[in-house]
Design a protein around this motif. Sequence first.
Motif, PDB file in Angstrom:
ATOM      1  N   LEU A 130      28.684 119.999  98.178  1.00  0.00           N
ATOM      2  CA  LEU A 130      27.642 120.993  97.923  1.00  0.00           C
ATOM      3  C   LEU A 130      27.447 121.948  99.091  1.00  0.00           C
ATOM      4  O   LEU A 130      26.857 123.021  98.919  1.00  0.00           O
ATOM      5  N   ARG A 131      27.947 121.588 100.259  1.00  0.00           N
ATOM      6  CA  ARG A 131      27.903 122.519 101.408  1.00  0.00           C
ATOM      7  C   ARG A 131      28.933 123.628 101.285  1.00  0.00           C
ATOM      8  O   ARG A 131      28.869 124.622 102.011  1.00  0.00           O
ATOM      9  N   GLN A 132      29.912 123.469 100.382  1.00  0.00           N
ATOM     10  CA  GLN A 132      30.994 124.445 100.304  1.00  0.00           C
ATOM     11  C   GLN A 132      30.567 125.771  99.687  1.00  0.00           C
ATOM     12  O   GLN A 132      31.176 126.807  99.960  1.00  0.00           O
ATOM     13  N   GLY A 133      29.546 125.763  98.857  1.00  0.00           N
ATOM     14  CA  GLY A 133      29.128 126.995  98.203  1.00  0.00           C
ATOM     15  C   GLY A 133      28.232 126.703  97.024  1.00  0.00           C
ATOM     16  O   GLY A 133      27.700 125.596  96.885  1.00  0.00           O
ATOM     17  N   SER A 134      28.063 127.678  96.165  1.00  0.00           N
ATOM     18  CA  SER A 134      27.206 127.527  94.989  1.00  0.00           C
ATOM     19  C   SER A 134      27.933 126.717  93.924  1.00  0.00           C
ATOM     20  O   SER A 134      28.901 127.190  93.322  1.00  0.00           O
ATOM     21  N   ILE A 135      27.480 125.494  93.713  1.00  0.00           N
ATOM     22  CA  ILE A 135      28.122 124.598  92.754  1.00  0.00           C
ATOM     23  C   ILE A 135      27.089 124.138  91.745  1.00  0.00           C
ATOM     24  O   ILE A 135      26.182 123.361  92.067  1.00  0.00           O
ATOM     25  N   ASN A 136      27.216 124.643  90.535  1.00  0.00           N
ATOM     26  CA  ASN A 136      26.279 124.307  89.469  1.00  0.00           C
ATOM     27  C   ASN A 136      26.900 123.435  88.392  1.00  0.00           C
ATOM     28  O   ASN A 136      26.186 122.772  87.636  1.00  0.00           O
ATOM     29  N   SER A 137      28.231 123.451  88.288  1.00  0.00           N
ATOM     30  CA  SER A 137      28.913 122.641  87.275  1.00  0.00           C
ATOM     31  C   SER A 137      30.055 121.875  87.928  1.00  0.00           C
ATOM     32  O   SER A 137      30.814 122.425  88.739  1.00  0.00           O
ATOM     33  N   VAL A 138      30.162 120.583  87.574  1.00  0.00           N
ATOM     34  CA  VAL A 138      31.178 119.707  88.170  1.00  0.00           C
ATOM     35  C   VAL A 138      31.888 118.943  87.068  1.00  0.00           C
ATOM     36  O   VAL A 138      31.256 118.443  86.128  1.00  0.00           O
ATOM     37  N   LEU A 139      33.212 118.856  87.196  1.00  0.00           N
ATOM     38  CA  LEU A 139      34.027 117.987  86.341  1.00  0.00           C
ATOM     39  C   LEU A 139      34.616 116.891  87.210  1.00  0.00           C
ATOM     40  O   LEU A 139      35.288 117.172  88.196  1.00  0.00           O
ATOM     41  N   ASP A 140      34.315 115.640  86.865  1.00  0.00           N
ATOM     42  CA  ASP A 140      34.924 114.490  87.531  1.00  0.00           C
ATOM     43  C   ASP A 140      36.091 114.056  86.654  1.00  0.00           C
ATOM     44  O   ASP A 140      35.920 113.515  85.568  1.00  0.00           O
ATOM     45  N   PHE A 141      37.306 114.295  87.144  1.00  0.00           N
ATOM     46  CA  PHE A 141      38.547 114.070  86.407  1.00  0.00           C
ATOM     47  C   PHE A 141      38.976 112.623  86.651  1.00  0.00           C
ATOM     48  O   PHE A 141      39.445 112.278  87.725  1.00  0.00           O
ATOM     49  N   ASP A 160      24.672 120.219  85.481  1.00  0.00           N
ATOM     50  CA  ASP A 160      25.830 120.374  84.600  1.00  0.00           C
ATOM     51  C   ASP A 160      26.963 119.487  85.104  1.00  0.00           C
ATOM     52  O   ASP A 160      27.887 119.937  85.789  1.00  0.00           O
ATOM     53  N   VAL A 161      26.878 118.191  84.789  1.00  0.00           N
ATOM     54  CA  VAL A 161      27.874 117.218  85.252  1.00  0.00           C
ATOM     55  C   VAL A 161      28.683 116.733  84.053  1.00  0.00           C
ATOM     56  O   VAL A 161      28.132 116.401  82.997  1.00  0.00           O
ATOM     57  N   ASN A 162      29.993 116.679  84.228  1.00  0.00           N
ATOM     58  CA  ASN A 162      30.904 116.374  83.129  1.00  0.00           C
ATOM     59  C   ASN A 162      31.997 115.436  83.620  1.00  0.00           C
ATOM     60  O   ASN A 162      32.450 115.538  84.758  1.00  0.00           O
ATOM     61  N   GLY A 163      32.431 114.549  82.740  1.00  0.00           N
ATOM     62  CA  GLY A 163      33.473 113.602  83.111  1.00  0.00           C
ATOM     63  C   GLY A 163      34.561 113.523  82.069  1.00  0.00           C
ATOM     64  O   GLY A 163      34.341 113.761  80.877  1.00  0.00           O
ATOM     65  N   LEU A 164      35.760 113.173  82.535  1.00  0.00           N
ATOM     66  CA  LEU A 164      36.916 112.938  81.677  1.00  0.00           C
ATOM     67  C   LEU A 164      37.479 111.575  82.052  1.00  0.00           C
ATOM     68  O   LEU A 164      37.776 111.328  83.233  1.00  0.00           O
ATOM     69  N   GLU A 165      37.601 110.667  81.091  1.00  0.00           N
ATOM     70  CA  GLU A 165      37.999 109.293  81.382  1.00  0.00           C
ATOM     71  C   GLU A 165      38.719 108.684  80.182  1.00  0.00           C
ATOM     72  O   GLU A 165      38.294 108.847  79.033  1.00  0.00           O
ATOM     73  N   LEU A 166      39.831 107.965  80.443  1.00  0.00           N
ATOM     74  CA  LEU A 166      40.621 107.353  79.385  1.00  0.00           C
ATOM     75  C   LEU A 166      40.124 105.968  78.992  1.00  0.00           C
ATOM     76  O   LEU A 166      40.258 105.557  77.842  1.00  0.00           O
ATOM     77  N   ALA A 196      33.446 123.112  90.391  1.00  0.00           N
ATOM     78  CA  ALA A 196      34.196 122.144  91.205  1.00  0.00           C
ATOM     79  C   ALA A 196      34.778 121.065  90.313  1.00  0.00           C
ATOM     80  O   ALA A 196      34.157 120.651  89.326  1.00  0.00           O
ATOM     81  N   VAL A 197      35.982 120.627  90.660  1.00  0.00           N
ATOM     82  CA  VAL A 197      36.618 119.481  90.005  1.00  0.00           C
ATOM     83  C   VAL A 197      36.892 118.439  91.079  1.00  0.00           C
ATOM     84  O   VAL A 197      37.434 118.766  92.144  1.00  0.00           O
ATOM     85  N   VAL A 198      36.496 117.201  90.825  1.00  0.00           N
ATOM     86  CA  VAL A 198      36.736 116.128  91.788  1.00  0.00           C
ATOM     87  C   VAL A 198      37.664 115.093  91.164  1.00  0.00           C
ATOM     88  O   VAL A 198      37.603 114.817  89.965  1.00  0.00           O
ATOM     89  N   LEU A 199      38.541 114.536  91.997  1.00  0.00           N
ATOM     90  CA  LEU A 199      39.447 113.459  91.593  1.00  0.00           C
ATOM     91  C   LEU A 199      39.373 112.381  92.659  1.00  0.00           C
ATOM     92  O   LEU A 199      39.923 112.547  93.747  1.00  0.00           O
ATOM     93  N   PHE A 200      38.678 111.298  92.375  1.00  0.00           N
ATOM     94  CA  PHE A 200      38.555 110.198  93.316  1.00  0.00           C
ATOM     95  C   PHE A 200      39.458 109.055  92.870  1.00  0.00           C
ATOM     96  O   PHE A 200      39.237 108.446  91.828  1.00  0.00           O
ATOM     97  N   GLU A 201      40.490 108.781  93.662  1.00  0.00           N
ATOM     98  CA  GLU A 201      41.416 107.681  93.391  1.00  0.00           C
ATOM     99  C   GLU A 201      42.033 107.827  92.001  1.00  0.00           C
ATOM    100  O   GLU A 201      42.040 106.894  91.201  1.00  0.00           O
ATOM    101  N   VAL A 202      42.574 109.009  91.720  1.00  0.00           N
ATOM    102  CA  VAL A 202      43.202 109.299  90.425  1.00  0.00           C
ATOM    103  C   VAL A 202      44.694 109.594  90.585  1.00  0.00           C
ATOM    104  O   VAL A 202      45.517 109.091  89.812  1.00  0.00           O
ATOM    105  N   ILE A 203      45.044 110.420  91.581  1.00  0.00           N
ATOM    106  CA  ILE A 203      46.426 110.882  91.720  1.00  0.00           C
ATOM    107  C   ILE A 203      47.422 109.729  91.729  1.00  0.00           C
ATOM    108  O   ILE A 203      48.503 109.815  91.131  1.00  0.00           O
ATOM    109  N   GLU A 204      47.061 108.631  92.395  1.00  0.00           N
ATOM    110  CA  GLU A 204      48.002 107.520  92.518  1.00  0.00           C
ATOM    111  C   GLU A 204      48.340 106.878  91.172  1.00  0.00           C
ATOM    112  O   GLU A 204      49.328 106.156  91.061  1.00  0.00           O
ATOM    113  N   HIS A 205      47.527 107.150  90.148  1.00  0.00           N
ATOM    114  CA  HIS A 205      47.758 106.576  88.820  1.00  0.00           C
ATOM    115  C   HIS A 205      48.625 107.467  87.927  1.00  0.00           C
ATOM    116  O   HIS A 205      48.941 107.081  86.799  1.00  0.00           O
ATOM    117  N   ILE A 206      48.992 108.647  88.416  1.00  0.00           N
ATOM    118  CA  ILE A 206      49.657 109.652  87.588  1.00  0.00           C
ATOM    119  C   ILE A 206      51.106 109.824  88.023  1.00  0.00           C
ATOM    120  O   ILE A 206      51.407 109.950  89.214  1.00  0.00           O
TER     121      ILE A 206
END
Length: 261
Positions: A130-141, A160-166, A196-206
């Motif tokens: 949130l220090r990076q700039g104006s962030i009103n919507s987030v997707l947690d991938f 405005d918080v949104n998630g994508l999960e299998l 903003a889109v965040v990926l926490f411990e996701v890349i290693e699964h792809i």
Amino acid sequence: MSSSTDPQRLSSQDDEDSPGNFVEAPLMSEMNAWLGTIDQDNWRQLDACPSCRSANTKSFFTVRNSAYDRCDLCGLVFANPSPSDEVSSELYNSPMYNNYRMLERHNQAKDKYFSSSAYTDQRELARWLLRQGSINSVLDFGCGTGNFLALLRDEFEVTDVNGLELNEESVEIAREQYGLMIATRKEQLPHDKFDAVVLFEVIEHIADVTALMAEVVSFVRPGGYVLVSTPSVDNFIATEHPSVCFHYTAFSHISMLPIAA
């Protein structure tokens, strides 16, 4: 060996304080032995690095029935052959993985925003983002049980918080625990672009890291942000003694990057 603290072996009878939804599940080595026998025609034998596309790759080592190669150019360590989509779906909706989600739910009764995969304090990650700039919507991938989204909403006033999960169990926990409606397909997301889109411990699964990041960037508005965390394998244990490095857990961790987490 069965243990009440091991979600791979937990059952509802193992722990009097458990939520009662743990089930007997195989160890990862046992899961891998079975997964390696299904959908074999659709496994992908890779002749180039799935990150930088270099052909300068060679065999690295084998652990728990999964072989890894290593790219001499960028250092990526990746499962080869790469499991099929059916194998991944079986793994991430298996009793073993669902037990991890149940363990997470159990701990959230004590620590509301607990995450079993977080290596860094999530409040600090939220402050940094949130220090990076104006962030009103987030997707947690790959949002898991939605704990980071709930934290952003409840303590940092990001509405405005949104998630994508299998994993279907994670989606259900997010609904029950936090009142979050998590998408299981990108077509279910309410927006095409996010601040903003965040990926926490996701890349290693792809398997295809480059394709994943291209998809992630497509969700970011111009001037937006991407925040990524992933285990690093740029260290002595991971490079010289990989058999004792707990990050190598294919068919779960199939793309390990040589960068800081």
